[in-house]
Design a protein around this motif. Sequence first.
Motif, PDB file in Angstrom:
ATOM      1  N   ILE A   1       0.843  -1.203   0.000  1.00 14.80           N
ATOM      2  CA  ILE A   1       0.000   0.000   0.000  1.00 14.80           C
ATOM      3  C   ILE A   1       0.875   1.250   0.000  1.00 14.80           C
ATOM      4  CG2 ILE A   1      -1.692   1.318   1.346  1.00 14.80           C
ATOM      5  CD1 ILE A   1      -2.765  -1.375   2.356  1.00 14.80           C
ATOM      6  N   ALA A   2       1.959   1.229   0.786  1.00 16.39           N
ATOM      7  CA  ALA A   2       2.876   2.376   0.802  1.00 16.39           C
ATOM      8  C   ALA A   2       3.514   2.585  -0.563  1.00 16.39           C
ATOM      9  CB  ALA A   2       3.955   2.157   1.863  1.00 16.39           C
ATOM     10  N   GLY A   3       3.866   1.492  -1.235  1.00 14.04           N
ATOM     11  CA  GLY A   3       4.433   1.613  -2.578  1.00 14.04           C
ATOM     12  C   GLY A   3       3.459   2.258  -3.540  1.00 14.04           C
ATOM     13  N   ALA A   4       2.184   1.883  -3.440  1.00 12.32           N
ATOM     14  CA  ALA A   4       1.171   2.495  -4.299  1.00 12.32           C
ATOM     15  C   ALA A   4       1.044   3.989  -4.022  1.00 12.32           C
ATOM     16  CB  ALA A   4      -0.173   1.802  -4.086  1.00 12.32           C
ATOM     17  N   ALA A   5       1.100   4.372  -2.732  1.00 14.23           N
ATOM     18  CA  ALA A   5       1.009   5.797  -2.388  1.00 14.23           C
ATOM     19  C   ALA A   5       2.212   6.565  -2.935  1.00 14.23           C
ATOM     20  CB  ALA A   5       0.923   5.950  -0.875  1.00 14.23           C
ATOM     21  N   LEU A   6       3.410   6.001  -2.792  1.00 11.29           N
ATOM     22  CA  LEU A   6       4.606   6.677  -3.303  1.00 11.29           C
ATOM     23  C   LEU A   6       4.545   6.834  -4.821  1.00 11.29           C
ATOM     24  CD1 LEU A   6       7.358   4.946  -1.131  1.00 11.29           C
ATOM     25  CD2 LEU A   6       6.568   7.323  -0.965  1.00 11.29           C
TER      26      LEU A   6
ATOM     27  N   GLY B   1      -8.856   9.003  -8.288  1.00 12.43           N
ATOM     28  CA  GLY B   1      -9.029  10.024  -7.262  1.00 12.43           C
ATOM     29  C   GLY B   1      -8.187   9.677  -6.058  1.00 12.43           C
ATOM     30  N   ARG B   2      -7.592  10.680  -5.413  1.00  7.80           N
ATOM     31  CA  ARG B   2      -6.699  10.420  -4.303  1.00  7.80           C
ATOM     32  C   ARG B   2      -7.401   9.683  -3.153  1.00  7.80           C
ATOM     33  NH1 ARG B   2      -2.013  13.546  -5.055  1.00  7.80           N
ATOM     34  NH2 ARG B   2      -1.614  13.303  -7.277  1.00  7.80           N
ATOM     35  N   ALA B   3      -8.718   9.791  -3.076  1.00  8.35           N
ATOM     36  CA  ALA B   3      -9.446   9.054  -2.040  1.00  8.35           C
ATOM     37  C   ALA B   3      -9.295   7.546  -2.224  1.00  8.35           C
ATOM     38  CB  ALA B   3     -10.921   9.435  -2.051  1.00  8.35           C
ATOM     39  N   GLY B   4      -8.904   7.134  -3.432  1.00 10.47           N
ATOM     40  CA  GLY B   4      -8.708   5.713  -3.681  1.00 10.47           C
ATOM     41  C   GLY B   4      -7.638   5.101  -2.806  1.00 10.47           C
ATOM     42  N   LEU B   5      -6.659   5.889  -2.378  1.00  9.91           N
ATOM     43  CA  LEU B   5      -5.638   5.382  -1.459  1.00  9.91           C
ATOM     44  C   LEU B   5      -6.268   4.933  -0.145  1.00  9.91           C
ATOM     45  CD1 LEU B   5      -2.785   8.007  -1.980  1.00  9.91           C
ATOM     46  CD2 LEU B   5      -2.791   5.617  -2.740  1.00  9.91           C
TER      47      LEU B   5
END
Length: 331
Positions: free
Chosen positions: A159-164, A230-234
């Motif tokens: 999940i962190a990799g996806a955010a980065l 959309g950033r809410a997807g994170l």
Amino acid sequence: MKSSPAVRALGVAVGAALLQLIMITAFAWPSAHLAPRRLPVVVTGPAAGPVAERLANARPGAFAVTTRPDEASARRAIADRDAYGAIVTAPTGVRVLTASAASPAVAQQLDALAQVFAPKRDAAVNAAPAVQDVVAADPDDPRGAGFGGMALPLIMSSIAGAALLTFAVRRPAWRAAGVLLFALLGGLGSAALAQGWMSLLPGPYLAIAAVVAATIAAVTCTVAGLAALGRAGLGVGGVLFLLVGNPLSAATSAPELLPRPWGEIGQYLPPGASATLLRSAAFFDGAGAARPIAVLAGWTVLGAVLLAIGARRARAVRPDADVRAPEPALT
């Protein structure tokens, strides 16, 4: 109309408290209600019928009992992951076969079950049936604590990799390339760490690396795809895979020990599919791998589709590079 700092502080505090309650419930509730629920068990031998009936009466609804013609077929059922254990009846007595590699928690349940079939003798005589672990867990991790400890960091780092990737890479197409590279490097590195320094998993190195890579791809690609819309997807991806998927993964127990239908639902999310696939690759020569492979592949495809949709939307709103504003006339 802007809210006051006091109102914002109150809202954040209430939201954080609610999130804390949700997290405690999500992680503690399944573990607090572990019990066999139609756990697949094989019974074989001349007294298979009476033993199966006795087992059903002793723990109603706890076991899904099937009979096999002989001990060899019972062992095959365990090796093929069709059962967690077997009760072998013979004129000389009863033996219990377990597979701690499939689930140390279930193996402990079956060890306790052996006492049910102990013949009534003098208390000084050790009459409990013999228990044999036919597919043992790794000797360096006999209780599966290290195996279970891998699950949460693997999902969190994905999940962190996806955010980065979402914040650092603007174009969805390059994000997809980043997901593939992350999955490849993460799979190779994590497998080397788990099999080398920590010695948590046996089995072929490349198979373990492939499972880890498939897990990273499924989680990272889906979360990055949601974020592309959309950033809410994170946040949606984090809640789905971390707060829901990880507690229901049964990485430290077994799906049949979780309250129904949550154990089954967990197997259709990447954390649960990953734990099942890792066990299959490490201990069972790939037996029972078809469904978790399909689950991880399905989530990866979904993520790729979401990234493609995000890329199309980005192109639609991006100004045409070839169209430039006219230069002001010289006076």
